[in-house]
Design an enzyme around this catalytic site. Structure first.
Site, PDB file in Angstrom:
ATOM      1  N   GLY A  39       3.483   5.604  -3.309  1.00  0.00           N
ATOM      2  CA  GLY A  39       4.668   6.351  -3.704  1.00  0.00           C
ATOM      3  C   GLY A  39       4.875   6.355  -5.205  1.00  0.00           C
ATOM      4  O   GLY A  39       5.202   7.393  -5.800  1.00  0.00           O
ATOM      5  N   ALA A  84       0.839  -1.208   0.000  1.00  0.00           N
ATOM      6  CA  ALA A  84       0.000   0.000   0.000  1.00  0.00           C
ATOM      7  C   ALA A  84       0.869   1.252   0.000  1.00  0.00           C
ATOM      8  O   ALA A  84       0.602   2.218  -0.723  1.00  0.00           O
ATOM      9  CB  ALA A  84      -0.946  -0.001   1.205  1.00  0.00           C
ATOM     10  N   ASP A  85       1.917   1.241   0.793  1.00  0.00           N
ATOM     11  CA  ASP A  85       2.872   2.359   0.797  1.00  0.00           C
ATOM     12  C   ASP A  85       3.577   2.483  -0.546  1.00  0.00           C
ATOM     13  O   ASP A  85       3.703   3.578  -1.101  1.00  0.00           O
ATOM     14  CB  ASP A  85       3.920   2.153   1.894  1.00  0.00           C
ATOM     15  CG  ASP A  85       3.422   2.560   3.266  1.00  0.00           C
ATOM     16  OD1 ASP A  85       2.888   3.668   3.400  1.00  0.00           O
ATOM     17  OD2 ASP A  85       3.566   1.765   4.204  1.00  0.00           O
ATOM     18  N   LEU A  86       4.063   1.363  -1.056  1.00  0.00           N
ATOM     19  CA  LEU A  86       4.862   1.391  -2.270  1.00  0.00           C
ATOM     20  C   LEU A  86       4.060   1.872  -3.471  1.00  0.00           C
ATOM     21  O   LEU A  86       4.539   2.694  -4.265  1.00  0.00           O
ATOM     22  CB  LEU A  86       5.443   0.003  -2.534  1.00  0.00           C
ATOM     23  CG  LEU A  86       6.425  -0.509  -1.469  1.00  0.00           C
ATOM     24  CD1 LEU A  86       6.774  -1.966  -1.716  1.00  0.00           C
ATOM     25  CD2 LEU A  86       7.684   0.337  -1.443  1.00  0.00           C
TER      26      LEU A  86
END
Length: 401
Positions: free
Chosen positions: A178, A173-175
């Site tokens: 970004g 989810a973070d990647l």
């Protein structure tokens, strides 16, 4: 260090991001040639500096931080203080992009929100990455990877059919947030090149998570039915899953009916070709348990290595289930130069995972290793803003830098 110019050489980014989603975005920009000025809290720095162990060997640098902060200059500034805010505003006079992943409205308290800056910096590209975006009922909430994986549906799809929901083993989810942020910035740069106009990019982790539900999301929209958890099986193709081999496991990916026919003829399963329950991929999907039960003893008859040799000769998709040790030792991964070593300011050499984008004319560059905290404060404040040594020392004494 490499001196090759990248496609973003000449672009300067003021990086107010931390942890993973934002730093992933800005590291990609840095790899493409942009100058990244990473603003960190004095004494503490980016939260991930403390996400350890493990540390990089013989240093006090966390592996987590080092993974997403190369090609950046670390400048310590306390943006909660008016003097720190004034420094950020002076730096923005020299920057093309501001990237941040504070909670919605947090930077506005310091006079650094987009609405406060756009009149003074009309060409500024301002990328905000948050858990839930700038609008909507959840906008004020903090965003965390596992939380977004849960709310975004992927956990309902991941895991064994009779087991509990599972998150993906890396913070996807973070990647993805970004990377979508980087795509938005590149689009905004192109727009600015054409019009001279900056804009805000609003990236919500939940939005990006919903966007990459892909075929499973479309399966739901087409049927109105929640897709079940299938373990390692594919929702639309069979057989496309892991099978036990004689000495471990293997992934078998039979992508279409001609491939299934080749498999059956090569490995003594011709009788399946006349069985209506195996006639087409659509029918095999409906009978996936039968397919699994029928092929499991077949797949157990050879070792993983034997299967890979035999299947690759027939151009049938297959592969081992590698540990990370095996991944980084893989000859193809090595041939693609996916691990590189960089001299670190501590005097050590650090290994990092390379950028996967292969550009023929302007490939990613690796100009500087992830910085130690505050490494470039004097360089940036002196060189870019023209502050003297006494002024810089005074800011440090007051805890502003």
């Amino acid at each position: 260090m490499q001196e090759t110019r990248g496609p973003l050489t000449g672009i300067r980014v003021l990086d107010l991001t931390r942890v993973l989603a934002g730093p992933t975005c800005t590291q990609m920009l840095g790899d493409l040639g942009a100058e990244i000025i990473k603003i960190e809290r004095p004494e503490a720095g980016d939260d991930t500096r403390g996400f350890a162990p493990p540390f990089i060997p013989n240093t006090k640098e966390s592996a987590y931080f080092v993974g997403v902060n190369r090609n950046k200059k670390s400048v310590t500034v306390d943006i909660a203080k008016p003097e720190g805010q004034a420094l950020v505003l002076k730096l923005l006079e020299h920057c093309d992009i501001l990237a941040e992943n504070f909670k919605v409205g947090a930077l506005a308290k310091y006079g650094l929100g987009y609405e406060q800056l756009k009149a003074k910096f009309p060409k500024l590209i301002y990328c905000s990455i948050t858990g839930f975006g700038q609008t909507g009922p959840y906008a004020p909430r903090p965003g965390y990877d596992a939380l977004i994986q849960a709310m975004g549906g992927v956990m309902s799809l991941t895991g064994e059919p009779n087991g509990s929901p599972q998150k993906v083993g890396v913070p996807v989810a973070d990647l993805f947030a970004g990377l979508y942020g980087c795509i938005g910035i590149l689009a905004a740069l192109n727009h600015r090149n054409a019009t001279g106009e900056g804009q805000q990019i609003d990236i919500g982790m939940l939005d990006t998570h919903v966007a990459w539900l892909a075929n499973q999301g479309m399966n739901y929209l087409a049927t109105g039915e929640n897709p079940p958890r299938l373990g390692n099986q594919h929702p639309n193709i069979a057989p496309y899953q892991e099978f036990p081999s004689k000495d471990g496991y293997i992934i078998l990916a039979v992508g279409n009916d001609p491939t299934f026919e080749r498999f059956c003829k090569a490995f003594g399963q011709e009788h399946l070709l006349s069985d209506p329950r195996f006639a087409t991929n659509a029918i095999r999907v409906q009978n996936r348990q039968l397919v699994t039960d029928t092929l499991t003893p077949v797949m157990k008859s050879k070792t993983t290595a034997e299967w890979i040799e035999a299947l690759e000769a027939l151009k049938i998709g297959c592969g081992p289930i590698n540990t990370l040790e095996q991944v980084f030792a893989d000859p193809h991964v090595k041939a693609r130069n996916m691990v590189l070593e960089m001299p670190h300011p501590t005097g050590e050499t650090v290994k990092v995972i390379a950028n996967p984008v292969k550009l023929s004319a302007t490939p990613p560059t690796y100009r500087s290793a992830p910085p130690v905290l505050g490494q470039h404060t004097a360089e940036v404040l002196g060189g870019l803003l023209g502050l003297g040594e006494a002024e810089i020392a005074g800011l440090k004494e007051k805890g502003i830098t």
